[in-house]
Scaffold this active site. Structure first.
Site, PDB file in Angstrom:
ATOM      1  N   CYS A 173       0.832  -1.206   0.000  1.00 20.35           N
ATOM      2  CA  CYS A 173       0.000   0.000   0.000  1.00 20.35           C
ATOM      3  C   CYS A 173       0.870   1.262   0.000  1.00 20.35           C
ATOM      4  O   CYS A 173       1.548   1.531  -0.980  1.00 20.35           O
ATOM      5  CB  CYS A 173      -0.986  -0.044   1.161  1.00 20.35           C
ATOM      6  SG  CYS A 173      -2.366   1.124   0.961  1.00 20.35           S
ATOM      7  N   HIS A 203      -3.589  -5.125   0.426  1.00 19.96           N
ATOM      8  CA  HIS A 203      -3.081  -5.601   1.720  1.00 19.96           C
ATOM      9  C   HIS A 203      -3.099  -7.129   1.774  1.00 19.96           C
ATOM     10  O   HIS A 203      -4.138  -7.729   2.084  1.00 19.96           O
ATOM     11  CB  HIS A 203      -3.923  -5.032   2.864  1.00 19.96           C
ATOM     12  CG  HIS A 203      -3.723  -3.572   3.090  1.00 19.96           C
ATOM     13  ND1 HIS A 203      -2.730  -3.072   3.902  1.00 19.96           N
ATOM     14  CD2 HIS A 203      -4.374  -2.493   2.579  1.00 19.96           C
ATOM     15  CE1 HIS A 203      -2.780  -1.747   3.899  1.00 19.96           C
ATOM     16  NE2 HIS A 203      -3.765  -1.372   3.102  1.00 19.96           N
ATOM     17  N   GLU A 205      -1.870  -8.980   3.981  1.00 22.31           N
ATOM     18  CA  GLU A 205      -1.868  -9.473   5.363  1.00 22.31           C
ATOM     19  C   GLU A 205      -3.257  -9.673   5.948  1.00 22.31           C
ATOM     20  O   GLU A 205      -3.419 -10.397   6.938  1.00 22.31           O
ATOM     21  CB  GLU A 205      -1.060  -8.519   6.260  1.00 22.31           C
ATOM     22  CG  GLU A 205      -1.710  -7.169   6.524  1.00 22.31           C
ATOM     23  CD  GLU A 205      -1.449  -6.124   5.445  1.00 22.31           C
ATOM     24  OE1 GLU A 205      -1.646  -4.937   5.724  1.00 22.31           O
ATOM     25  OE2 GLU A 205      -1.059  -6.507   4.315  1.00 22.31           O
TER      26      GLU A 205
END
EC number: 6.3.5.2
Length: 513
Positions: free
Chosen positions: A82, A169, A171
């Protein structure tokens, strides 16, 4: 033997700890450090890889966090996420601008599966986007390896320099193949070996503590919570009876919890340590009499705990080491990046100022909460303790709205025990992040056995969460809520109404006070 290390460089993203947790789930050790970490400091750490986090800023904005361009010349693989991807582009000659269309939420991203980053990933994969800026043009040496209809550079790479970046993202759980992408980065690109295992951590830490303590005396404040319990057992394995655990029962614990702690750690328990239980219930109730303001209650409970612990510590005499159950999120949030297990005296939680000792031992300071639980299982601690529900330091003092009395404590203990029992009976206890009963300061009219009642209302709380920073109200089955309600109003004296709190965090906090 030195283990592999991946550095997470924090640019203010809300998911920085989550990135580190995901990397560790790949059995690779990972640390989070602030963005102003110098290139020389990075060299000394000798990481196998570096991850730049997201962040709320624009890379072209005034006072936005940046990094030294020299970091890209270290020869260490770097993965920008990001804001981290935009930063990589900005510093290396690409163009970052305000996106014509902001992307937020689940988004289908087309990726080049020939890239090492996307090996084994679907060519069109669902990812979590959250950005208002975007990379309009990638730097010259970079190849675009991912895009969406409104984001031309959703992923890019410079394979020769092992530089990779994604606008989304990986994660968060909403990115369906994000864990695979992170695994590809740490294994296929960084060449990590997966040497972060809980059994080796436990063995290594026990030996470190044993060598450090020698014949010294060790003192531990045992709360019965997961962190202090795992720390105590680990120290017990290392130094045995040189460890004394002081358990202050302030009368604000869950039902039977004090006895359960003594059963596990006391003279008839399974651990080789000295155990002291201080029954200080009446003392705490007296101090809390007439106090209604939440912060004042917290302060009184905290200060009285320190006084009681100090009195017991003086009876023991001089100790060499004080054990604290500090875990890695505490280290990150305090801005401390060093990873030594044993470090010099600093004030965490107030106790060090009141106890005579040489050094603090923090055996869990490298671990996230889920890793603490894994360490607990590795140490053979009973599952009921390892997976115990989170419990605030002030205990039921902040689950009783208004003044705390012995009568109110019994009401909330009994109601909470019923709630926890029925959640477990329904087999949904592992699906909920946190759940508990609280006693409101509200009384209402009811009818029981043809008699008018005017009793308290209990509020039930249950949330789902991955990090406790945000949370959603859990969608509990009505059948379970109905059974809990029926049991509470019939079995708990002084209650005639039960309510379920449907508020998320934000705007509410998980606890009531």
């Amino acid at each position: 033997m030195k283990r592999d290390l991946v550095l997470v460089i924090d640019f203010g993203g809300q998911y920085n700890q989550l990135i580190a947790r995901r990397v560790r789930e790949c059995n690779v050790y990972c640390e989070v450090h602030p963005y102003n970490l110098s290139v020389d400091e990075i060299k000394q750490m000798n990481p196998k890889g570096i991850i730049f986090t997201g962040g709320p800023n624009s890379v072209y904005g005034e006072n936005s966090p940046l990094c030294d361009k020299a970091i890209f010349e270290l020869g260490v693989p770097i993965f920008g996420i990001c804001y981290g991807s935009q930063l990589m582009s900005h510093i290396l000659g690409g163009k970052v601008a305000t996106a014509p269309v902001s992307e937020y939420g689940k988004t289908k991203v087309d990726v080049n599966i020939e890239s090492k980053l996307f090996e084994g990933v679907s060519s069109s994969t669902i990812c979590w986007m959250s950005h208002t800026d975007y990379i309009e043009k990638a730097p010259e040496e970079f190849k675009v390896i991912g895009n969406t209809p409104v984001c031309p550079v959703a992923a890019m790479e410079c394979e020769d320099k092992n530089l990779y970046a994604v606008q989304f993202h990986p994660e968060v759980m909403h990115t369906e193949e994000g864990t695979k992408m992170l695994s590809n980065f740490v294994y296929n690109i960084c060449g990590c070996t997966g040497d972060w295992k809980m059994d080796s951590f436990v063995e290594k830490t026990i030996e470190e503590v044993r060598q450090k303590v020698g014949n010294g005396k060790v003192l531990c404040a045992l709360s019965g919570g997961v962190d202090s319990s795992v720390a105590a057992v680990l120290l017990s394995r290392a130094v045995g009876k040189q460890l004394t655990c002081v358990f202050v029962d302030h009368g604000l614990l869950r039902k039977n919890e004090g006895d359960e702690v003594e059963e596990i750690f006391g003279p008839n328990g399974q651990y080789d340590l000295n155990f002291i239980r201080v029954n200080a219930q009446e003392r705490f109730y007296e101090k809390l009499a007439g106090i209604e303001e939440p912060e004042q209650k917290r302060k009184i409970i905290g200060e009285e705990f320190i006084r009681v612990f100090e009195e017991e510590a003086k009876k023991i005499g001089t100790v060499d080491y004080l054990v604290q159950g500090t875990i890695y999120p505490d280290v990150i949030e305090s801005g401390l990046g060093k990873s030594a297990v044993i470090k010099s005296h600093h004030n965490v939680g107030g106790l060090p100022d009141y106890v005579d000792f040489k050094e603090i031992i923090e055996p869990l300071r490298l671990l996230f909460k889920d890793e603490v639980r894994k360490a607990g299982l590795e140490l053979g601690i009973p599952e009921k303790l390892v997976f115990r529900q989170p419990f605030p330091g002030p205990g039921l003092g902040i689950r009783i709205i208004g003044e705390v009395t012995a009568e109110k404590v019994k009401i909330v203990q009994d109601a909470d025990a019923i709630y926890r029992e029925e959640i477990a009976n329904a087999g949904i206890d592992k699906e909920i992040g946190q759940y508990f009963a609280a006693l409101t300061n509200m009384r209402s009219v009811g009818v029981m056995g043809d008699e008018r009642t005017y009793d308290y209302a209990i509020a039930l709380r249950a949330v789902t969460t991955s990090d406790f920073m945000t949370a959603e109200s859990a969608d509990l089955p009505w059948e379970v809520l109905g059974k809990v309600t029926t049991r509470i109003v019939n079995e708990v004296k002084g209650v005639n109404r039960v309510m379920y709190d449907c508020t998320g965090k934000p705007p509410a906090t998980i606890e009531f006070e």
